[in-house]
Motif scaffolding. Structure first.
Motif, PDB file in Angstrom:
ATOM      1  N   ASN A   6      -3.824 -12.306  54.410  1.00 51.87           N
ATOM      2  CA  ASN A   6      -3.684 -12.108  52.962  1.00 51.87           C
ATOM      3  C   ASN A   6      -3.461 -13.452  52.250  1.00 51.87           C
ATOM      4  OD1 ASN A   6      -3.328 -10.630  50.556  1.00 51.87           O
ATOM      5  ND2 ASN A   6      -1.117 -10.687  50.821  1.00 51.87           N
ATOM      6  N   ARG A 290       3.745  -8.565  42.619  1.00 56.16           N
ATOM      7  CA  ARG A 290       3.527  -7.149  42.840  1.00 56.16           C
ATOM      8  C   ARG A 290       3.191  -6.877  44.312  1.00 56.16           C
ATOM      9  NH1 ARG A 290       2.676  -3.003  39.275  1.00 56.16           N
ATOM     10  NH2 ARG A 290       1.595  -1.220  40.134  1.00 56.16           N
ATOM     11  N   GLN A 291       2.373  -7.782  44.862  1.00 55.34           N
ATOM     12  CA  GLN A 291       1.990  -7.626  46.270  1.00 55.34           C
ATOM     13  C   GLN A 291       3.210  -7.773  47.178  1.00 55.34           C
ATOM     14  OE1 GLN A 291      -1.365  -9.350  47.950  1.00 55.34           O
ATOM     15  NE2 GLN A 291      -2.715  -8.942  46.239  1.00 55.34           N
ATOM     16  N   ILE A 294       4.953  -4.638  47.036  1.00 54.95           N
ATOM     17  CA  ILE A 294       4.297  -3.613  47.865  1.00 54.95           C
ATOM     18  C   ILE A 294       4.703  -3.792  49.319  1.00 54.95           C
ATOM     19  CG2 ILE A 294       2.069  -2.717  48.676  1.00 54.95           C
ATOM     20  CD1 ILE A 294       0.869  -3.891  46.017  1.00 54.95           C
ATOM     21  N   LYS A 296       7.286  -5.256  50.483  1.00 49.46           N
ATOM     22  CA  LYS A 296       8.690  -4.872  50.697  1.00 49.46           C
ATOM     23  C   LYS A 296       8.828  -3.354  50.693  1.00 49.46           C
ATOM     24  CE  LYS A 296      12.205  -7.446  49.429  1.00 49.46           C
ATOM     25  NZ  LYS A 296      13.181  -8.193  48.628  1.00 49.46           N
ATOM     26  N   LEU A 298       6.591  -1.368  51.668  1.00 47.87           N
ATOM     27  CA  LEU A 298       6.040  -0.878  52.938  1.00 47.87           C
ATOM     28  C   LEU A 298       6.988  -1.114  54.096  1.00 47.87           C
ATOM     29  CD1 LEU A 298       2.327  -2.071  52.693  1.00 47.87           C
ATOM     30  CD2 LEU A 298       3.113   0.274  52.650  1.00 47.87           C
ATOM     31  N   GLY A 299       8.063  -1.860  53.831  1.00 43.67           N
ATOM     32  CA  GLY A 299       9.070  -2.065  54.871  1.00 43.67           C
ATOM     33  C   GLY A 299       9.016  -3.418  55.545  1.00 43.67           C
ATOM     34  N   VAL A 384      12.770  -4.654  45.014  1.00 42.55           N
ATOM     35  CA  VAL A 384      11.401  -4.127  45.065  1.00 42.55           C
ATOM     36  C   VAL A 384      10.996  -3.543  43.709  1.00 42.55           C
ATOM     37  CG1 VAL A 384       9.893  -2.499  46.250  1.00 42.55           C
ATOM     38  CG2 VAL A 384      11.773  -3.562  47.475  1.00 42.55           C
ATOM     39  N   ILE A 385      11.901  -2.805  43.125  1.00 46.49           N
ATOM     40  CA  ILE A 385      11.593  -2.138  41.858  1.00 46.49           C
ATOM     41  C   ILE A 385      11.210  -3.155  40.778  1.00 46.49           C
ATOM     42  CG2 ILE A 385      14.051  -2.035  41.164  1.00 46.49           C
ATOM     43  CD1 ILE A 385      11.743   0.840  40.511  1.00 46.49           C
TER      44      ILE A 385
ATOM     45  N   LYS B  18      21.746  -4.145  25.021  1.00 49.89           N
ATOM     46  CA  LYS B  18      23.186  -4.144  25.353  1.00 49.89           C
ATOM     47  C   LYS B  18      23.659  -2.742  25.704  1.00 49.89           C
ATOM     48  CE  LYS B  18      24.446  -8.211  22.699  1.00 49.89           C
ATOM     49  NZ  LYS B  18      24.938  -8.704  21.423  1.00 49.89           N
ATOM     50  N   ASN B  52      12.127   6.624  43.038  1.00 48.83           N
ATOM     51  CA  ASN B  52      12.513   5.251  43.421  1.00 48.83           C
ATOM     52  C   ASN B  52      13.850   5.221  44.166  1.00 48.83           C
ATOM     53  OD1 ASN B  52      10.203   4.144  42.366  1.00 48.83           O
ATOM     54  ND2 ASN B  52      11.132   3.626  40.401  1.00 48.83           N
ATOM     55  N   ILE B  57      13.717   2.235  46.935  1.00 48.65           N
ATOM     56  CA  ILE B  57      13.180   1.099  46.174  1.00 48.65           C
ATOM     57  C   ILE B  57      14.215   0.648  45.148  1.00 48.65           C
ATOM     58  CG2 ILE B  57      11.470   0.567  44.377  1.00 48.65           C
ATOM     59  CD1 ILE B  57       9.405   1.941  46.054  1.00 48.65           C
ATOM     60  N   ASP B  58      14.953   1.601  44.636  1.00 51.75           N
ATOM     61  CA  ASP B  58      15.986   1.288  43.641  1.00 51.75           C
ATOM     62  C   ASP B  58      17.315   1.854  44.148  1.00 51.75           C
ATOM     63  OD1 ASP B  58      16.964   0.230  41.370  1.00 51.75           O
ATOM     64  OD2 ASP B  58      15.885   1.538  39.966  1.00 51.75           O
ATOM     65  N   GLU B  77      20.008  -4.421  51.101  1.00 53.07           N
ATOM     66  CA  GLU B  77      18.558  -4.585  50.880  1.00 53.07           C
ATOM     67  C   GLU B  77      17.835  -4.689  52.231  1.00 53.07           C
ATOM     68  OE1 GLU B  77      17.382  -4.494  47.741  1.00 53.07           O
ATOM     69  OE2 GLU B  77      15.277  -4.847  48.250  1.00 53.07           O
ATOM     70  N   THR B  81      15.187  -2.123  53.844  1.00 55.00           N
ATOM     71  CA  THR B  81      13.820  -2.516  54.212  1.00 55.00           C
ATOM     72  C   THR B  81      13.482  -1.987  55.605  1.00 55.00           C
ATOM     73  OG1 THR B  81      14.078  -4.491  52.886  1.00 55.00           O
ATOM     74  CG2 THR B  81      12.260  -4.498  54.427  1.00 55.00           C
ATOM     75  N   LYS B  82      14.441  -2.175  56.533  1.00 53.10           N
ATOM     76  CA  LYS B  82      14.250  -1.689  57.915  1.00 53.10           C
ATOM     77  C   LYS B  82      14.070  -0.181  57.938  1.00 53.10           C
ATOM     78  CE  LYS B  82      16.426  -4.726  61.265  1.00 53.10           C
ATOM     79  NZ  LYS B  82      17.630  -4.936  62.045  1.00 53.10           N
ATOM     80  N   ARG B  84      13.102   1.768  55.492  1.00 55.38           N
ATOM     81  CA  ARG B  84      11.821   2.156  54.875  1.00 55.38           C
ATOM     82  C   ARG B  84      10.684   2.013  55.868  1.00 55.38           C
ATOM     83  NH1 ARG B  84      13.178  -0.176  49.942  1.00 55.38           N
ATOM     84  NH2 ARG B  84      12.272  -2.133  50.635  1.00 55.38           N
ATOM     85  N   LYS B  85      10.750   0.914  56.627  1.00 51.25           N
ATOM     86  CA  LYS B  85       9.684   0.651  57.584  1.00 51.25           C
ATOM     87  C   LYS B  85       9.587   1.777  58.622  1.00 51.25           C
ATOM     88  CE  LYS B  85       7.725  -3.103  60.260  1.00 51.25           C
ATOM     89  NZ  LYS B  85       6.492  -3.251  59.542  1.00 51.25           N
ATOM     90  N   ILE B  90       5.183   5.269  50.928  1.00 52.36           N
ATOM     91  CA  ILE B  90       5.048   5.578  49.497  1.00 52.36           C
ATOM     92  C   ILE B  90       3.578   5.427  49.085  1.00 52.36           C
ATOM     93  CG2 ILE B  90       5.873   5.001  47.157  1.00 52.36           C
ATOM     94  CD1 ILE B  90       8.173   3.399  48.695  1.00 52.36           C
ATOM     95  N   PHE B  92       1.547   4.928  45.707  1.00 45.14           N
ATOM     96  CA  PHE B  92       1.800   4.613  44.305  1.00 45.14           C
ATOM     97  C   PHE B  92       0.686   5.146  43.408  1.00 45.14           C
ATOM     98  CE2 PHE B  92       3.825   1.353  46.906  1.00 45.14           C
ATOM     99  CZ  PHE B  92       5.108   1.311  46.376  1.00 45.14           C
ATOM    100  N   LYS B  94      -0.700   3.525  41.021  1.00 51.61           N
ATOM    101  CA  LYS B  94      -1.739   2.505  40.870  1.00 51.61           C
ATOM    102  C   LYS B  94      -2.165   1.936  42.213  1.00 51.61           C
ATOM    103  CE  LYS B  94      -1.307   1.102  36.137  1.00 51.61           C
ATOM    104  NZ  LYS B  94      -1.031   0.024  35.195  1.00 51.61           N
ATOM    105  N   ASN B  96      -1.583   0.162  44.511  1.00 54.50           N
ATOM    106  CA  ASN B  96      -0.922  -1.031  45.067  1.00 54.50           C
ATOM    107  C   ASN B  96      -1.498  -1.476  46.413  1.00 54.50           C
ATOM    108  OD1 ASN B  96       0.759  -1.558  42.946  1.00 54.50           O
ATOM    109  ND2 ASN B  96       2.493  -0.407  43.777  1.00 54.50           N
ATOM    110  N   LEU B  97      -2.786  -1.692  46.412  1.00 52.35           N
ATOM    111  CA  LEU B  97      -3.413  -2.200  47.635  1.00 52.35           C
ATOM    112  C   LEU B  97      -3.468  -3.725  47.553  1.00 52.35           C
ATOM    113  CD1 LEU B  97      -6.327   0.382  47.777  1.00 52.35           C
ATOM    114  CD2 LEU B  97      -4.297   0.374  49.221  1.00 52.35           C
ATOM    115  N   LEU B  98      -3.617  -4.352  48.698  1.00 57.25           N
ATOM    116  CA  LEU B  98      -3.697  -5.818  48.716  1.00 57.25           C
ATOM    117  C   LEU B  98      -5.159  -6.222  48.537  1.00 57.25           C
ATOM    118  CD1 LEU B  98      -1.219  -6.387  51.663  1.00 57.25           C
ATOM    119  CD2 LEU B  98      -0.752  -6.636  49.235  1.00 57.25           C
TER     120      LEU B  98
END
Lengths: 752, 235
Positions: A6, A290-291, A294, A296, A298-299, A384-385, B18, B52, B57-58, B77, B81-82, B84-85, B90, B92, B94, B96-98
């Motif tokens: 990438n 953004r990538q 994504i 993050k 994705l894990g 991530v958000i 505020k 989220n 994610i949030d 965080e 991440t671990k 989520r993996k 998810i 999305f 849109k 969200n592809l690379l």
């Protein structure tokens, strides 16, 4: 693997930016390697040469009493000594140094490059440089002192590494100066001014130094930094020693200064490359935030993503560093040729040192990785958000500015807001245009620095300066100027007092405004100093100077400052100088247009002003060449920097540019609104650079005046200022032209 | 324990200028393993915020979220991440592809390893992407991109699959096709699927329908029969 792919594909997308970074790395490592490698090889060659040829450590002037002293001291101090003879001849504008060749020379062994040394009468060797310039081959006949000799070899005199024949001609001219070895018998037959000295060679090697101090009594001053070679008591130290040391050791001084230059250029260019990479990464990360989000999501862990971004510095350093090293290796032989252009040293043959390859890879990688690491970390650590949301461009402070500038027309408002949004780029452009402007000013000032020096110093209408062995009183002609020159010391340095007649033909003393101030010397204790002394000792008109002329210490009143810039000279009325040494009408120099003085036995030598001028002009040309090289380098770098930044600006604002095009804005208008915002910053940088550079040059020249025998007058006319500005604008607008082409060809849908 | 996800009094606050704005208020939910949950609601009702926080994610500002026995609301965080993996995928709205990678490489990103080529081929077969494997993302239509996103999400066989408006930018035919795939995956792999949508028709394919309004659960309904995605009303 996929992450790596990438990033690699992203690099492919950013070809131009990557190429510019690689180019900078290539240049920085290339310049660094070439200079250092050349210096390494040369330094190694130099020291081997000194060792192999057993070059003297010190030389002392010859006197009848010294032989005994040397004999006594040689066993105590473990040194060897040898008498050195040489004769100097000047024929048809050529200077010849004649040396006797003997097989059993122990110190300063001559170095044979081709052929053989003279064995029979009518044979000689000469410098290959001189032979090449005059198309002389081995076996050819060459005539000196009205006698023909067969050239049997090309050889160097090892104590003439820098071929300084005399201090009045400080720069080596290979087509004019020649060192000739003949048999001792032939040497005796040749007529010429003979110089006799002792060469001393220590058995234990000692470092050489050039900072020589002589106290008021004419003795060598010892103290901090004083070297072992100078601890030799009882040996008179003469000017001859200084000249010889310069001939052997001048190259050594260049090693240090050139290494400093190489390191400076490496780090300057690395710093710029890091700035580029920083900007490119920032831009890339903005695009890819953004990538990253994504990934993050994705894990993928932050460290994993971070590592993948290291591919950028690895790739850039890998290509730029390796190519730079090989480019440097390729370039170093040429550099060596340039370095030794003014030296008589055999050329080395090997040009490799893998240590530099490691340096070329390590330092750039550290520089680039640091900037990449911190910037990537700055983005990656975000939630991530946040990364998945589009970036909010307009910060709160900007909204106030929007309100503040709302009274102005739209295009002005747009430019202001756009400028504030790209403060980083503006900072970088300003820094680099400031640096480039410094160089431009340096070049504009430096381009005629030597010309002014020559004009101010050698503007008189006489052609020759005739030097006598001792003080004379007999007048030869009323058309010539008779000068009494005496050396004295001031603050431990030698300065020359020139006694001149107030009524003279060629020696009128003029100040900066070209006003004749010679008559001021009529006052009894008055002196006029030249510019170099003024700069060196921070003196001014009206000051009093304590000097010992003729054994008595007196205070002299400075009544004027002349514009001449070469040499440390104090002018005083000749009559008064004669009184100081209890003489009447004495002189030891004649300034004349008459060439007939050469036949007098009492003269030591004649300097021809035209020779000195030619000698200086040659150096001026080299200096100009150097300035042109610096100018081309910096202009290219400036061009690339601007191209890089404008490319990023166009990239970042693709959407905006496309939108403006859709709304009917012409390319010219877009260019004005988006790319011309930097003009005020270029102007500010340029005009800020002028006083800064003038200040730096003044400081530098003041320092040089302390070390050298020159002083320079700095001039910067408004025409030159305009030329500099024009040069900057030419580069800027040519970059704008290229950038405009990029967005002229932009497909409107690309903005999506 | 049969619950896959359990939330208790989950709340989420945002700072708007505020002012503090509550996007989620006291959300308490239970999702069973293998269920399809559809979260419905108008724009601004808090459904995406809920997705989220559920997907990690949030972060929540109050309350707890349990995945089986793990309280993810206390995770750092890095832990998240671990987690989520291992557990979550998810999809999305849109996609969200690379964009730098092709179809095959994008799908592979879901797993992060080169291993299991047969699995990728199988999923590509299932999602009718086999003949597009070397295509660049820019060369694909919206529906195809969404299928790549689905393939990427299911490759690692997550325990929970979150879908944020998976058909939001697709036409009816393609939307239904995507839903069909999701149901098929759910049935085949027993993956819990949480779909956030504003399309009420989609609710009919779920086992549980949650209606959100102004950051709260307006209603929660469990359906007895899932409807075939091909026959649901659209829009």
């Amino acid at each position: 693997m996929m992450l790596l792919l990438n990033v690699l594909k992203e690099i492919k997308e950013k070809k131009l930016q990557t190429i510019i970074i690689i180019l900078f790395l290539f240049l920085s490592t290339g310049i660094y390697t070439s200079i250092n490698l050349a210096l390494d090889v040369l330094e190694n060659q130099y020291y081997q040469y000194l060792k192999k040829q057993n070059v003297e450590d010190i030389s002392v002037g010859f006197s009848s009493s010294i032989e005994k002293t040397l004999k006594r001291l040689s066993s105590q101090n473990h040194f060897d000594y040898e008498v050195k003879l040489s004769k100097e001849i000047k024929e048809k504008n050529y200077y010849y140094k004649i040396l006797p060749y003997q097989k059993n020379i122990r110190i300063n062994k001559p170095y044979l490059l081709k052929g053989r040394f003279p064995q029979h009468k009518d044979e000689m060797t000469m410098l290959p440089q001189f032979a090449r310039k005059h198309g002389i081959q081995l076996g050819d006949l060459y005539s000196i002192d009205k006698k023909e000799y067969k050239v049997v070899g090309f050889a160097y005199a090892s104590d003439y590494i820098y071929p300084l024949f005399h201090l009045a001609l400080p720069f080596y001219e290979e087509e004019k100066e020649n060192i000739i070895y003949v048999t001792p018998w032939e040497y005796q037959m040749i007529k010429g001014e003979e110089e006799i000295s002792y060469s001393i060679d220590y058995q234990e090697k000692v470092p050489r130094a050039f900072a020589v101090k002589i106290n008021d009594k004419g003795e060598i001053e010892e103290g901090e930094g004083s070297l072992k070679i100078f601890s030799l008591k009882g040996i008179p130290f003469t000017l001859n020693t200084l000249e010889r040391m310069t001939r052997i050791g001048k190259l050594q001084l260049e090693f240090a200064t050139n290494r400093l230059l190489a390191s400076f250029l490496l780090f300057l260019l690395l710093f710029l490359s890091s700035c580029f990479l920083f900007m490119a990464t920032k831009h890339q990360l903005q695009r890819e935030r953004r990538q990253i989000g994504i990934l993050k999501a994705l894990g993928y862990s932050s460290s994993f993503i971070l590592i993948s971004y290291f591919v950028y510095p690895i790739l850039c350093v890998g290509i730029g560093g390796i190519l730079g090293y090989y480019f440097g290796t390729f370039l170093s032989p040429f550099l060596i040729k340039i370095f030794v252009g003014s030296y008589l040293l055999p050329l080395p043959s090997t040009f490799h040192n893998l240590v530099y390859l490691k340096i070329c890879l390590f330092f750039p990688f550290v520089f680039l990785s640091f900037s990449q690491f911190f910037l990537t970390l700055f983005v990656i650590h975000k939630k991530v958000i946040f990364l998945l949301q589009p970036e909010k461009h307009i910060k709160k402070t900007f909204s106030y500015l929007h309100r503040f500038f709302s009274i102005f027309p739209f295009s002005f408002r747009f430019r202001i807001i756009f400028t504030i949004r790209s403060l980083g780029k503006i900072g970088l452009i300003s820094i680099f245009s400031f640096l480039s402007s410094l160089f431009i000013i340096f070049i504009l000032v430096g381009i005629d620095l030597f010309d002014i020096l020559l004009k101010q110093t050698f503007s008189a209408s006489y052609q020759n300066i005739v030097y006598f062995n001792q003080i004379e009183t007999k007048r030869y002609s009323s058309r010539d100027d008779y000068i009494l020159s005496l050396d004295t010391t001031f603050h431990g340095n030698t300065i020359t007092v020139l006694g001149i007649d107030v009524i003279n033909h060629y020696s009128r003393l003029k100040d900066d405004k070209n006003k004749d101030i010679t008559e001021k010397l009529e006052e009894k204790n008055s002196i006029i100093i030249n510019r170099l002394i003024k700069q060196k000792y921070s003196l001014k008109q009206g000051d009093f100077l304590s000097l010992t002329i003729g054994g008595e210490k007196k205070y002299y009143h400075i009544v004027g400052i002349t514009k001449d810039m070469v040499g440390s000279y104090i002018y005083r009325k000749r009559e008064y100088v004669n009184e100081d040494i209890n003489l009447v009408g004495g002189y030891n120099q004649i300034r004349t247009n008459d060439n007939s003085y050469d036949r007098l036995n009492s003269i030591s030598q004649t300097y021809h002003i035209c020779d000195i001028k030619t000698n200086f002009k040659k150096e001026i040309d080299r200096f100009r060449l150097f300035l042109s090289f610096i100018m081309i380098c910096f202009f290219s770098l400036f061009f690339f920097l601007l191209l890089f930044i404008t490319n990023i600006i166009v990239e970042e604002n693709k959407k905006l540019i496309c939108l403006m095009k859709v709304f009917g804005y012409s390319d010219k208008k877009i260019e004005k609104m988006v790319l011309r915002i930097y003009i005020p910053f270029l102007l500010i940088s340029y005009f800020l650079a002028i006083p800064c550079m003038i200040f730096l040059i003044k400081k530098g020249l003041h320092f040089l005046a302390q070390k050298m025998n020159f002083s320079f007058l700095i001039t910067l006319s408004w025409q030159k200022i305009l030329i500099g500005l024009l040069l900057i604008f030419i580069i800027y607008f040519s970059v704008l032209f290229l950038s405009k082409k990029i967005f002229s060809n932009m497909i409107l849908l690309k903005g999506e | 324990m049969n619950y896959c996800i359990r939330t208790t009094n989950v709340g989420k606050e945002y700072l708007v200028g505020k002012e503090k704005r509550k996007a989620l208020k006291e959300i308490s939910l239970d999702f069973k393993k293998g269920e399809i949950i559809v979260i419905l609601g108008p724009s601004g009702s808090g459904k995406t915020t809920l997705l989220n926080v559920l997907s990690g994610i949030d972060k929540v500002t109050e309350g707890t979220i349990y995945y089986e026995e793990k309280n993810i609301s206390t995770f750092s965080e890095r832990q998240m991440t671990k987690f989520r993996k291992k557990y979550i995928s998810i999809i999305f709205q849109k996609y969200n592809l690379l964009e730098n990678l092709n179809v095959y490489q994008n799908i592979l990103m879901g797993k992060g390893k080169e291993k299991g080529k047969s699995e990728i081929n199988e999923i590509m077969d299932l999602l009718e992407l086999k003949d597009k494997r070397r295509y660049q993302i820019k060369q694909l239509s919206g529906g195809e991109q969404q299928r790549v996103a689905i393939a990427r999400a299911i490759l690692k066989k997550p325990k929970v699959l979150f879908c944020d408006e998976p058909t939001g930018s697709l036409d009816e035919r393609m939307g239904k096709k995507i839903l069909k795939y999701l149901v098929m995956i759910n049935e085949k792999e027993n993956i819990t699927i949480i779909i956030v949508t504003h399309n009420p028709g989609i609710a009919l394919i779920g086992d549980k329908i949650i209606l959100m309004k102004e950051g709260t659960i307006y209603s929660e309904k469990t359906t007895k029969i899932r409807m075939n995605p091909e026959i649901i009303p659209w829009g």
